[in-house]
Design an enzyme around this catalytic site. Structure first.
Site, PDB file in Angstrom:
ATOM      1  N   VAL A 168      21.487 -35.183 -13.959  1.00  0.00           N
ATOM      2  CA  VAL A 168      22.797 -35.588 -13.445  1.00  0.00           C
ATOM      3  C   VAL A 168      23.257 -36.910 -14.059  1.00  0.00           C
ATOM      4  O   VAL A 168      24.397 -37.034 -14.523  1.00  0.00           O
ATOM      5  CB  VAL A 168      22.763 -35.672 -11.892  1.00  0.00           C
ATOM      6  N   LEU A 203      27.771 -30.299 -10.688  1.00  0.00           N
ATOM      7  CA  LEU A 203      27.537 -29.640 -11.977  1.00  0.00           C
ATOM      8  C   LEU A 203      26.368 -28.661 -11.877  1.00  0.00           C
ATOM      9  O   LEU A 203      25.471 -28.820 -11.048  1.00  0.00           O
ATOM     10  CB  LEU A 203      27.264 -30.675 -13.073  1.00  0.00           C
ATOM     11  N   ARG A 204      26.423 -27.643 -12.735  1.00  0.00           N
ATOM     12  CA  ARG A 204      25.316 -26.686 -12.818  1.00  0.00           C
ATOM     13  C   ARG A 204      24.600 -26.911 -14.139  1.00  0.00           C
ATOM     14  O   ARG A 204      25.261 -27.023 -15.176  1.00  0.00           O
ATOM     15  CB  ARG A 204      25.842 -25.238 -12.821  1.00  0.00           C
ATOM     16  N   GLU A 205      23.273 -26.981 -14.089  1.00  0.00           N
ATOM     17  CA  GLU A 205      22.530 -27.095 -15.347  1.00  0.00           C
ATOM     18  C   GLU A 205      22.874 -25.890 -16.206  1.00  0.00           C
ATOM     19  O   GLU A 205      23.027 -24.777 -15.702  1.00  0.00           O
ATOM     20  CB  GLU A 205      21.025 -27.136 -15.067  1.00  0.00           C
ATOM     21  N   THR A 219      16.071 -36.945  -5.481  1.00  0.00           N
ATOM     22  CA  THR A 219      15.858 -36.912  -4.025  1.00  0.00           C
ATOM     23  C   THR A 219      15.024 -35.673  -3.705  1.00  0.00           C
ATOM     24  O   THR A 219      15.506 -34.744  -3.077  1.00  0.00           O
ATOM     25  CB  THR A 219      17.192 -36.875  -3.253  1.00  0.00           C
ATOM     26  N   CYS A 228      17.711 -27.646  -6.887  1.00  0.00           N
ATOM     27  CA  CYS A 228      18.631 -28.006  -5.805  1.00  0.00           C
ATOM     28  C   CYS A 228      18.569 -27.094  -4.576  1.00  0.00           C
ATOM     29  O   CYS A 228      18.372 -27.589  -3.467  1.00  0.00           O
ATOM     30  CB  CYS A 228      20.060 -28.058  -6.333  1.00  0.00           C
ATOM     31  N   HIS A 252      24.602 -12.225  -7.703  1.00  0.00           N
ATOM     32  CA  HIS A 252      23.698 -11.528  -8.617  1.00  0.00           C
ATOM     33  C   HIS A 252      22.329 -11.405  -7.959  1.00  0.00           C
ATOM     34  O   HIS A 252      21.675 -12.412  -7.700  1.00  0.00           O
ATOM     35  CB  HIS A 252      23.573 -12.299  -9.939  1.00  0.00           C
ATOM     36  N   ALA A 253      21.955 -10.167  -7.710  1.00  0.00           N
ATOM     37  CA  ALA A 253      20.645  -9.958  -7.073  1.00  0.00           C
ATOM     38  C   ALA A 253      19.543 -10.335  -8.053  1.00  0.00           C
ATOM     39  O   ALA A 253      19.693 -10.194  -9.266  1.00  0.00           O
ATOM     40  CB  ALA A 253      20.516  -8.487  -6.673  1.00  0.00           C
ATOM     41  N   GLY A 254      18.445 -10.827  -7.526  1.00  0.00           N
ATOM     42  CA  GLY A 254      17.347 -11.255  -8.404  1.00  0.00           C
ATOM     43  C   GLY A 254      16.086 -11.517  -7.602  1.00  0.00           C
ATOM     44  O   GLY A 254      15.940 -11.031  -6.469  1.00  0.00           O
TER      45      GLY A 254
HETATM   46  P1  NAD Z   1      16.008 -36.092 -12.408  1.00  0.00           P
HETATM   47  O1  NAD Z   1      14.662 -36.210 -11.824  1.00  0.00           O
HETATM   48  O2  NAD Z   1      16.216 -35.262 -13.637  1.00  0.00           O
HETATM   49  O3  NAD Z   1      16.566 -37.554 -12.780  1.00  0.00           O
HETATM   50  C1  NAD Z   1      16.377 -38.688 -12.001  1.00  0.00           C
HETATM   51  C2  NAD Z   1      16.024 -39.833 -12.953  1.00  0.00           C
HETATM   52  O4  NAD Z   1      16.103 -41.069 -12.243  1.00  0.00           O
HETATM   53  C3  NAD Z   1      14.611 -39.753 -13.518  1.00  0.00           C
HETATM   54  O5  NAD Z   1      14.673 -39.718 -14.926  1.00  0.00           O
HETATM   55  C4  NAD Z   1      13.917 -41.030 -13.005  1.00  0.00           C
HETATM   56  O6  NAD Z   1      13.020 -41.566 -13.928  1.00  0.00           O
HETATM   57  C5  NAD Z   1      15.116 -41.939 -12.786  1.00  0.00           C
HETATM   58  N1  NAD Z   1      14.893 -43.029 -11.831  1.00  0.00           N
HETATM   59  C6  NAD Z   1      14.320 -42.963 -10.611  1.00  0.00           C
HETATM   60  N2  NAD Z   1      14.343 -44.169 -10.019  1.00  0.00           N
HETATM   61  C7  NAD Z   1      14.958 -45.026 -10.901  1.00  0.00           C
HETATM   62  C8  NAD Z   1      15.282 -46.407 -10.850  1.00  0.00           C
HETATM   63  N3  NAD Z   1      15.026 -47.164  -9.793  1.00  0.00           N
HETATM   64  N4  NAD Z   1      15.909 -46.951 -11.930  1.00  0.00           N
HETATM   65  C9  NAD Z   1      16.210 -46.189 -13.000  1.00  0.00           C
HETATM   66  N5  NAD Z   1      15.922 -44.874 -13.081  1.00  0.00           N
HETATM   67  C10 NAD Z   1      15.303 -44.296 -12.043  1.00  0.00           C
HETATM   68  O7  NAD Z   1      16.948 -35.610 -11.235  1.00  0.00           O
HETATM   69  P2  NAD Z   1      18.377 -34.871 -11.350  1.00  0.00           P
HETATM   70  O8  NAD Z   1      18.179 -33.405 -11.510  1.00  0.00           O
HETATM   71  O9  NAD Z   1      19.234 -35.601 -12.308  1.00  0.00           O
HETATM   72  O10 NAD Z   1      18.921 -35.096  -9.873  1.00  0.00           O
HETATM   73  C11 NAD Z   1      19.367 -36.358  -9.431  1.00  0.00           C
HETATM   74  C12 NAD Z   1      20.111 -36.176  -8.116  1.00  0.00           C
HETATM   75  O11 NAD Z   1      21.272 -35.374  -8.331  1.00  0.00           O
HETATM   76  C13 NAD Z   1      19.301 -35.472  -7.041  1.00  0.00           C
HETATM   77  O12 NAD Z   1      19.639 -36.014  -5.794  1.00  0.00           O
HETATM   78  C14 NAD Z   1      19.785 -34.038  -7.127  1.00  0.00           C
HETATM   79  O13 NAD Z   1      19.660 -33.358  -5.909  1.00  0.00           O
HETATM   80  C15 NAD Z   1      21.241 -34.234  -7.473  1.00  0.00           C
HETATM   81  N6  NAD Z   1      21.860 -33.108  -8.176  1.00  0.00           N
HETATM   82  C16 NAD Z   1      21.167 -32.451  -9.160  1.00  0.00           C
HETATM   83  C17 NAD Z   1      21.789 -31.418  -9.849  1.00  0.00           C
HETATM   84  C18 NAD Z   1      21.054 -30.659 -10.939  1.00  0.00           C
HETATM   85  O14 NAD Z   1      21.544 -29.616 -11.349  1.00  0.00           O
HETATM   86  N7  NAD Z   1      19.940 -31.167 -11.439  1.00  0.00           N
HETATM   87  C19 NAD Z   1      23.107 -31.056  -9.538  1.00  0.00           C
HETATM   88  C20 NAD Z   1      23.788 -31.760  -8.550  1.00  0.00           C
HETATM   89  C21 NAD Z   1      23.149 -32.794  -7.881  1.00  0.00           C
END
Ligand code: NAD
Length: 458
Positions: free
Chosen positions: A11, A153-155, A86, A269, A260-262
């Site tokens: 994100v 966003l969606r990966e 989180t 998330c 989409h069934a799977g």
């Molecule tokens: P992630 O683990 O890929 O990235 C988090 C990053 O934060 C890590 O690289 C970590 O090293 C860094 N970090 C942690 N503490 C830190 C600090 N104090 N200073 C600097 N860097 C620090 O996680 P993500 O997938 O990017 O998700 C982040 C948040 O966004 C989560 O709450 C998640 O639920 C939410 N989210 C994720 C997505 C998704 O598709 N991945 C979509 C929407 C929301």
């Protein structure tokens, strides 16, 4: 505008690159040594289509930088985004807010003047207010506001989702005089390029914004569990889940997406956010029976997939070679968090199978999560299929869709294809002499019965 992004993961990195593309000066702070080293070398530590070019262009334009020095990053920043993980807290399903509060505390200590502290991480209701209290405690003299700006966003399509969102949600604090207006003004300027594209920007309270993210993910998870139950029903009564999904999806009130069934939802998330919403509701004394049922249906579904695979393989996979197509929780990402492949591959290996796996982007991330023995990583899908008794499709990467059933049949020793993503045409697979099983389509029950009668793997 200058902004700081704490966290350079899926994100944080995408958001930072997109804000830079909008014209802001963005400093990303990352603490993970491997990720930071890669970013500093100009490499992208995650797989996300188009991100390498977007990052490179914005580094070159001088709008995007990476480092570990938070003080330098927040200096002069009008907004400080928290985009750290989180994950579920051990055991109880609550979101673990350790990283969020650590980031807020570090930001507070480093700030040299006013900024709005914006939570982009998905956090339980009340977190924004707790961040405000924490910052005020650490730096009583500091002027700041807090805002919640959950990310949708969606990966795999993250850049397009960020650049052309269905909506942007911004929660601010109306209880502190002037806070909402100040924070909204900064956020409006930051998102101005989207405003010009007429992307709706929804201003809410902090609590509503925090809840919107969990509610959205839980609703989508519920849709997936719903269509998975319909797939099971189709198998029993002779319907086709694709036709059912299309038929209900054409109803504008329902919509065609996430039908989409799977093998059950996974990823970084939905599993954690549904559990967190249940805990939030429990603590608030509110009912969340629909979300609880969604989680139960999904857990049961994942568990039932192994039995389905065994059954398609004639009751046992012992000494059989199973080619696994796809390991990531969905295509176009290298993210292995909570991927259905993890329990399934473990189960196959525990039951004596030799697994030959291929994933276009996720094999490096998969290695620490999958068994060391009994598993070979292959160079492509055809390599994986060579000599296999059965093929198991776990992720619907496009490159698997294009494979010719005849070619697969030639390369395989056996003829079983278990397609948990419904990417192949049953008639074409059957015409190639493959014993094909998929999800929620009419041939399923009859074919499994016939393979069990005739034996499989020949
Ligand atoms: P992630 O683990 O890929 O990235 C988090 C990053 O934060 C890590 O690289 C970590 O090293 C860094 N970090 C942690 N503490 C830190 C600090 N104090 N200073 C600097 N860097 C620090 O996680 P993500 O997938 O990017 O998700 C982040 C948040 O966004 C989560 O709450 C998640 O639920 C939410 N989210 C994720 C997505 C998704 O598709 N991945 C979509 C929407 C929301």
């Amino acid at each position: 505008m200058r902004i700081a992004m704490i966290g350079g993961g899926y994100v944080g990195l995408v958001s930072a690159a997109c804000f830079a593309e909008f014209g802001s000066q963005v400093s990303v702070v990352e603490t993970h040594p491997g990720r930071l080293a890669a970013l500093s070398r100009g490499e992208i530590p995650i797989y996300e289509p188009g991100l390498d070019k977007l990052v490179a262009d914005n580094i070159e334009a001088g709008r995007l930088s990476f480092g570990s020095d938070l003080r330098a990053a927040v200096d002069g920043a009008e907004a400080i985004f928290i985009a750290v993980g989180t994950p579920p807290r051990n055991g109880d399903g609550h979101a673990d807010l350790t990283y969020v509060f650590a980031a807020a505390e570090q930001a507070a200590a480093a700030m040299s003047g006013y900024a709005v502290i914006v939570t982009k991480s998905t956090v339980p209701v009340g977190t924004g207010r707790r961040i405000a209290e924490l910052v005020a405690r650490v730096r009583p003299e500091l002027e700041f506001d807090v805002a919640s700006n959950p990310e949708f966003l969606r990966e795999g399509s993250a850049i397009a989702d960020f650049m052309r969102p269905d909506r942007v949600v911004i929660g601010t604090d109306a209880s502190r005089p002037g806070s909402a207006e100040r924070a909204q003004e900064i956020m409006r300027r930051l998102y101005r390029p989207l405003y010009l594209l007429e992307a709706p920007i929804l201003f809410t309270s902090l609590e509503s914004a925090e809840l919107i993210k969990y509610a959205a993910n839980s609703f989508l998870a519920m849709k997936i569990s719903f269509i998975n139950e319909m797939a099971d029903l189709c198998e029993r009564v002779g319907g086709d889940v694709h036709e059912v999904a299309r038929g209900i999806g054409m109803d504008g009130r329902i919509g065609s997406k996430f039908l989409h069934a799977g093998p059950g939802y996974g990823g970084s998330c939905f599993p954690k956010d549904t559990l967190a919403l249940m805990r939030i509701a429990q603590e608030a004394g509110a009912s969340s029976r629909l979300v609880e049922a969604t989680v139960q249906v999904n857990d049961a579904r994942k568990a039932s997939m192994a039995a389905r695979i065994m059954s398609a393989c004639g009751g046992s996979v012992r000494d059989k070679t199973v080619a696994v197509f796809g390991l990531t929780f969905k295509p176009e990402t290298d993210d292995m968090r909570d991927a259905p492949s993890i329990p399934i591959v473990h189960r196959l290996v525990e039951n004596g199978a030799q697994v030959r796996a291929f994933d276009p982007a996720g094999m490096e991330a998969a290695r620490p999560l999958l068994p060391e023995r009994g598993l070979t990583y292959c160079s492509d899908a055809l390599d994986a299929a060579t000599g296999a008794d059965a093929i198991l499709v776990l992720t619907e990467w496009n490159e698997f869709r294009a494979l010719s059933p005849e070619r697969l049949r030639e390369l395989m020793t056996g003829r079983v294809v278990i397609d948990l993503r419904n990417i192949y045409d049953p008639a074409a697979m059957q015409a190639a002499g493959l014993a094909y099983t998929s999800i929620g389509r009419p041939q399923h029950a009859a074919r499994i019965a016939s393979w069990q009668r005739s034996g499989t793997g020949d």
